[in-house]
Write a protein that holds these residues in place. Structure first.
Motif, PDB file in Angstrom:
ATOM      1  N   GLN A 120       2.481 -13.904  20.054  1.00 56.34           N
ATOM      2  CA  GLN A 120       3.077 -12.954  20.994  1.00 56.34           C
ATOM      3  C   GLN A 120       4.295 -12.285  20.380  1.00 56.34           C
ATOM      4  O   GLN A 120       4.729 -11.243  20.838  1.00 56.34           O
ATOM      5  N   LEU A 121       4.844 -12.911  19.339  1.00 60.55           N
ATOM      6  CA  LEU A 121       6.029 -12.397  18.659  1.00 60.55           C
ATOM      7  C   LEU A 121       5.846 -12.541  17.156  1.00 60.55           C
ATOM      8  O   LEU A 121       5.485 -13.611  16.671  1.00 60.55           O
ATOM      9  N   ILE A 122       6.078 -11.445  16.442  1.00 59.96           N
ATOM     10  CA  ILE A 122       6.086 -11.470  14.979  1.00 59.96           C
ATOM     11  C   ILE A 122       7.508 -11.172  14.533  1.00 59.96           C
ATOM     12  O   ILE A 122       8.128 -10.215  14.996  1.00 59.96           O
ATOM     13  N   VAL A 123       8.022 -12.024  13.640  1.00 60.15           N
ATOM     14  CA  VAL A 123       9.369 -11.872  13.114  1.00 60.15           C
ATOM     15  C   VAL A 123       9.261 -11.780  11.599  1.00 60.15           C
ATOM     16  O   VAL A 123       8.680 -12.651  10.958  1.00 60.15           O
ATOM     17  N   MET A 124       9.821 -10.707  11.038  1.00 54.66           N
ATOM     18  CA  MET A 124       9.782 -10.526   9.583  1.00 54.66           C
ATOM     19  C   MET A 124      11.182 -10.202   9.071  1.00 54.66           C
ATOM     20  O   MET A 124      11.850  -9.322   9.597  1.00 54.66           O
ATOM     21  N   ASP A 125      11.579 -10.936   8.037  1.00 59.98           N
ATOM     22  CA  ASP A 125      12.895 -10.755   7.431  1.00 59.98           C
ATOM     23  C   ASP A 125      12.726 -10.000   6.113  1.00 59.98           C
ATOM     24  O   ASP A 125      12.089 -10.509   5.189  1.00 59.98           O
ATOM     25  N   GLU A 126      13.254  -8.793   6.058  1.00 63.79           N
ATOM     26  CA  GLU A 126      13.179  -7.919   4.874  1.00 63.79           C
ATOM     27  C   GLU A 126      11.736  -7.802   4.352  1.00 63.79           C
ATOM     28  O   GLU A 126      11.448  -8.105   3.197  1.00 63.79           O
ATOM     29  N   PRO A 127      10.813  -7.334   5.198  1.00 62.05           N
ATOM     30  CA  PRO A 127       9.405  -7.297   4.799  1.00 62.05           C
ATOM     31  C   PRO A 127       9.073  -6.322   3.670  1.00 62.05           C
ATOM     32  O   PRO A 127       8.020  -6.454   3.050  1.00 62.05           O
ATOM     33  N   THR A 128       9.953  -5.371   3.379  1.00 60.82           N
ATOM     34  CA  THR A 128       9.636  -4.412   2.312  1.00 60.82           C
ATOM     35  C   THR A 128      10.073  -4.887   0.932  1.00 60.82           C
ATOM     36  O   THR A 128       9.742  -4.243  -0.060  1.00 60.82           O
ATOM     37  N   ASN A 129      10.796  -6.008   0.872  1.00 56.43           N
ATOM     38  CA  ASN A 129      11.150  -6.547  -0.451  1.00 56.43           C
ATOM     39  C   ASN A 129       9.867  -6.868  -1.212  1.00 56.43           C
ATOM     40  O   ASN A 129       8.910  -7.382  -0.642  1.00 56.43           O
ATOM     41  N   TYR A 130       9.841  -6.580  -2.464  1.00 59.21           N
ATOM     42  CA  TYR A 130       8.716  -6.846  -3.370  1.00 59.21           C
ATOM     43  C   TYR A 130       7.529  -5.910  -3.166  1.00 59.21           C
ATOM     44  O   TYR A 130       6.478  -6.135  -3.744  1.00 59.21           O
ATOM     45  N   LEU A 131       7.660  -4.876  -2.336  1.00 64.26           N
ATOM     46  CA  LEU A 131       6.526  -3.989  -2.089  1.00 64.26           C
ATOM     47  C   LEU A 131       6.707  -2.653  -2.782  1.00 64.26           C
ATOM     48  O   LEU A 131       7.805  -2.102  -2.809  1.00 64.26           O
ATOM     49  N   ASP A 132       5.599  -2.114  -3.304  1.00 66.93           N
ATOM     50  CA  ASP A 132       5.623  -0.756  -3.835  1.00 66.93           C
ATOM     51  C   ASP A 132       5.503   0.217  -2.661  1.00 66.93           C
ATOM     52  O   ASP A 132       5.311  -0.193  -1.509  1.00 66.93           O
ATOM     53  N   LEU A 133       5.638   1.500  -2.945  1.00 65.87           N
ATOM     54  CA  LEU A 133       5.663   2.506  -1.884  1.00 65.87           C
ATOM     55  C   LEU A 133       4.386   2.495  -1.042  1.00 65.87           C
ATOM     56  O   LEU A 133       4.451   2.521   0.188  1.00 65.87           O
ATOM     57  N   GLU A 134       3.224   2.439  -1.691  1.00 69.40           N
ATOM     58  CA  GLU A 134       1.965   2.460  -0.944  1.00 69.40           C
ATOM     59  C   GLU A 134       1.834   1.238  -0.042  1.00 69.40           C
ATOM     60  O   GLU A 134       1.350   1.329   1.087  1.00 69.40           O
ATOM     61  N   SER A 135       2.263   0.087  -0.527  1.00 73.26           N
ATOM     62  CA  SER A 135       2.210  -1.132   0.287  1.00 73.26           C
ATOM     63  C   SER A 135       3.174  -1.047   1.463  1.00 73.26           C
ATOM     64  O   SER A 135       2.876  -1.511   2.564  1.00 73.26           O
ATOM     65  N   LYS A 136       4.343  -0.463   1.234  1.00 76.34           N
ATOM     66  CA  LYS A 136       5.328  -0.304   2.298  1.00 76.34           C
ATOM     67  C   LYS A 136       4.773   0.595   3.401  1.00 76.34           C
ATOM     68  O   LYS A 136       4.909   0.285   4.589  1.00 76.34           O
TER      69      LYS A 136
END
Length: 185
Positions: A120-136
């Motif tokens: 019911q709740l998704i929590v993500m801390d700095e989810p764009t770290n380690y991602l390239d632009l397309e993945s982001k």
């Protein structure tokens, strides 16, 4: 979902409330309390609330547990996870070749596996770290469409603009302040 007024040293955290479909962004410079606010919020939630937490830092234990869970999946669930993983700009064949995933790929896989549990709740801390632009971009599209509640801590303003569904964004500056999104700079 609501939180009592947690007490954490160094950060003033007001009573927090999250609606069932709210997408909330926590932003601020590194070291100013985004993760502390998220942890305080989680500590105040009922323990039986179905949630998925994807931390900023993952270690060997998380890698091992995640890969064991993937290996145990069969049929339709396995196909769903691998298809979702591919939609996040990741290569399922590479994942299945027993090559250890990168930190960004591991976090994508954790999200895909966790969604099977219907949180019911998704929590993500700095989810764009380690991602390239397309993945982001792919991750932003996925999270924006998420039907449940979402809390994301990030200093990536573009990403937050894509996934946050409320009129305010919460800024961490040694205290939590919610401001209109057009005034959060």
């Amino acid at each position: 979902m609501s939180g009592e007024k947690p007490r954490m040293p160094g950060v003033a955290i007001p009573k927090l409330s999250i609606g069932q479909q709210d997408h909330i962004g926590l932003t601020g410079a590194n070291g100013l309390g985004k993760t502390t606010v998220m942890n305080a919020l989680l500590d105040s939630m009922p323990e039986d609330l179905p949630r998925l937490i994807v931390q900023q830092q993952t270690g060997e234990a998380a890698l091992s547990q995640t890969m064991r869970r993937l290996a145990a999946l069969q049929g339709k669930e396995r196909s769903q996870v691998l298809a979702a993983f591919a939609q996040l700009n990741a290569d399922p064949d590479k994942l299945l070749s027993n090559e250890a995933p990168s930190p960004g790929e591991l976090r994508k896989l954790m999200l895909c596996l966790g969604i099977l549990d219907q949180p019911q709740l998704i929590v993500m801390d700095e989810p764009t770290n380690y991602l390239d632009l397309e993945s982001k971009v792919a991750l932003a599209r996925c999270l924006a469409d998420c039907p449940g509640a979402l809390v994301v801590a990030s200093h990536d303003e573009w990403f937050l603009d894509q996934v946050v569904r409320c009129a305010k964004r919460c800024l961490c500056h040694r205290k939590l302040v919610c401001v209109p999104r057009d005034q959060d700079a």
